[in-house]
Design an enzyme around this catalytic site. Sequence first.
Site, PDB file in Angstrom:
ATOM      1  N   ILE A   1      25.202  -8.715  12.895  1.00 14.57           N
ATOM      2  CA  ILE A   1      24.585  -8.579  11.567  1.00 14.57           C
ATOM      3  C   ILE A   1      24.405  -7.100  11.238  1.00 14.57           C
ATOM      4  O   ILE A   1      24.686  -6.631  10.135  1.00 14.57           O
ATOM      5  CB  ILE A   1      23.224  -9.311  11.525  1.00 14.57           C
TER       6      ILE A   1
ATOM      7  N   THR B   1      40.878 -11.714  20.734  1.00 15.48           N
ATOM      8  CA  THR B   1      41.338 -10.630  19.856  1.00 15.48           C
ATOM      9  C   THR B   1      41.676 -11.184  18.476  1.00 15.48           C
ATOM     10  O   THR B   1      41.292 -10.621  17.441  1.00 15.48           O
ATOM     11  CB  THR B   1      42.563  -9.932  20.471  1.00 15.48           C
TER      12      THR B   1
ATOM     13  N   CYS C   1      14.822  20.766  33.889  1.00 16.56           N
ATOM     14  CA  CYS C   1      13.704  20.486  32.995  1.00 16.56           C
ATOM     15  C   CYS C   1      12.490  19.973  33.776  1.00 16.56           C
ATOM     16  O   CYS C   1      11.847  20.765  34.456  1.00 16.56           O
ATOM     17  CB  CYS C   1      14.142  19.547  31.872  1.00 16.56           C
TER      18      CYS C   1
ATOM     19  N   HIS D   1      18.757  22.264  29.653  1.00 19.44           N
ATOM     20  CA  HIS D   1      19.647  21.225  30.198  1.00 19.44           C
ATOM     21  C   HIS D   1      21.092  21.735  30.244  1.00 19.44           C
ATOM     22  O   HIS D   1      21.832  21.562  29.269  1.00 19.44           O
ATOM     23  CB  HIS D   1      19.608  19.978  29.310  1.00 19.44           C
TER      24      HIS D   1
ATOM     25  N   GLU E   1      23.542  20.514  31.739  1.00 20.56           N
ATOM     26  CA  GLU E   1      24.525  19.418  31.805  1.00 20.56           C
ATOM     27  C   GLU E   1      25.178  19.125  30.457  1.00 20.56           C
ATOM     28  O   GLU E   1      26.329  18.682  30.402  1.00 20.56           O
ATOM     29  CB  GLU E   1      23.877  18.146  32.387  1.00 20.56           C
TER      30      GLU E   1
HETATM   31  N1  GLN Z   1       8.430  16.113  30.165  1.00 15.84           N
HETATM   32  C1  GLN Z   1       8.774  17.499  30.273  1.00 15.84           C
HETATM   33  C2  GLN Z   1       8.491  18.264  28.991  1.00 15.84           C
HETATM   34  O1  GLN Z   1       8.379  17.675  27.936  1.00 15.84           O
HETATM   35  C3  GLN Z   1      10.216  17.662  30.690  1.00 15.84           C
HETATM   36  C4  GLN Z   1      11.203  17.141  29.683  1.00 15.84           C
HETATM   37  C5  GLN Z   1      12.585  16.943  30.224  1.00 15.84           C
HETATM   38  O2  GLN Z   1      12.791  16.838  31.434  1.00 15.84           O
HETATM   39  N2  GLN Z   1      13.561  16.855  29.341  1.00 15.84           N
HETATM   40  O3  GLN Z   1       8.394  19.464  29.016  1.00 15.84           O
END
Ligand code: GLN
Length: 531
Positions: free
Chosen positions: A150, A192, A382, A508, A510
């Site tokens: 939907i 399909t 992080c 981050h 990654e």
């Molecule tokens: N919880 C932590 C913060 O807000 C780390 C966040 C995370 O790992 N992306 O700073």
Amino acid sequence: MSSIYVCVTGGVASSLGKGIIASSLAKLLQARVYRVANQKLDPYINIDPGTLNPYEHGECYVTDDGAETDLDLGHYERFTDCPTSQANNITTGRIYQNVINKERRGDFLGKTVQIVPHITDEIKRNIKLLGAKGEYDVVITEIGGTVGDIESLPFLEAVRQLRWELGEKSVLIHLTLVPFLSASGELKTKPTQHSVKSLLEIGVQPDILVLRTEHKLNSDLKRKVALFCNVQPEAVIESIDVDTIYEVPVRMEEEKLDQIVLEKLELPLNSEPDLEGWKKFLYKLNNYEQEVEIGLIGKYVELHDAYKSIAEAFIHAGAVNDCKVNVCWIHSEDINDENIAENLKGLDGILVAPGFGNRGIGGKLSAIKYARENNLPFFGICLGMQMAVIEFARNVLHIEGADSTEMSPKTKHPVIDLMENQKGVTEKGGTMRLGSYKCVLLEGSKAYEAYGQKVVEERHRHRYEFNNEYKEQFEKADMITTGINPDTGLTEIIEIPSHKWFLGTQFHPEYKSTVIKPHPLFVAFAKACLS
Ligand code: GLN
């Protein structure tokens, strides 16, 4: 040249890999020197996946401009090296929000606001937005969900209208599954056929069918599907299961997906696709000399998609180092000071994952303590970095009760504290420190050595930060800040220089690792784990 639009829909089952097919096509067109953008439309009502639990939706991928998006955007970037943005991921929620905002402003004064044409117009506007910039020759839009849901109906109706308007300047690829019935030893095309019939009922005729299958499809089967579904037999493409998603572009090239798309769009084939770098990577992926075992410690490890970009970054980093990184998924709730040595036995390094909230924190601290004391390479991302700071405060600096105000709002020693500009924030959606920020590296540090440059830009998603009031105390005891935001002084990277490789990032890394540009910190970490 104005942009050309390719839509990718899916039928029969979810999780067939529309994102990988869309990314692979983008890669192939890019390798024929077309400028390509990938876009994902998600048919749910959340404005973005930023507030979704990873169990619901896997990882939340963050773009340079700070959009919290679907993990498919990570695939797009890893395949094409083109940065994505807010405009590359649109949800039903955002579409409705835009339309309702317009209604409140009075833009539709006197008119009844309806799904058709107002919602569908807004969907089409968002699809065309990327092409309107003139930066792309081809825009590939993936429609999330499965035909027949939907939720997807307004999106498919918008696609129908768009194709009617654009005529020759659009192509629709429909991805389905051809199941194998082992009892009768047969591949079945009926699902399909039904799926295409559902599309036809809403006035959408696919041009190309990509069939996911565990077994090779013979030409009779392809011809049968073509006949029942009104497509040319050459436009029935086999997508057989492969060992790695990175093989899919090569398979799609063999199946001539890119050629068929270009022919349908009446665009020149240009050169043969230049996939040299890609194939070199694939060769390295399949011909490694060593293996390395890295523990990934997090609270969502049952669902590997929750850490998608980290897992992919390890694949890229392994290939550079001529090794295979075997990720050992460790649940942070299963480990503690007593069993940690047993649980980390045989590992060459550990990565402590990002996250939010209290669950599994104890296990993360035990793992970090073990890595620090045993000279085991450690990479904290992080929350992983924040936990390394807390562990160091408690066990090296002996600051009793040192904590993050996220876990313990009344702690006397907030070594990790809420950022100043987060203090008045009450709304949860899109309000973290998000997206790309500069980081200046300390010369001579492991980070500097890995990047080979002084200033880098990395993506963020957090509310808490290292409390710089404690910086001197930490540095005296050998945990130093090696990356800093030049505008705010925020600590972006911490290291223990006397350790073999102990590094945590507030950002981050990654998200920025791609096949062609593996992330330097992942490459350096994998290398440290190998030595
Ligand atoms: N919880 C932590 C913060 O807000 C780390 C966040 C995370 O790992 N992306 O700073």
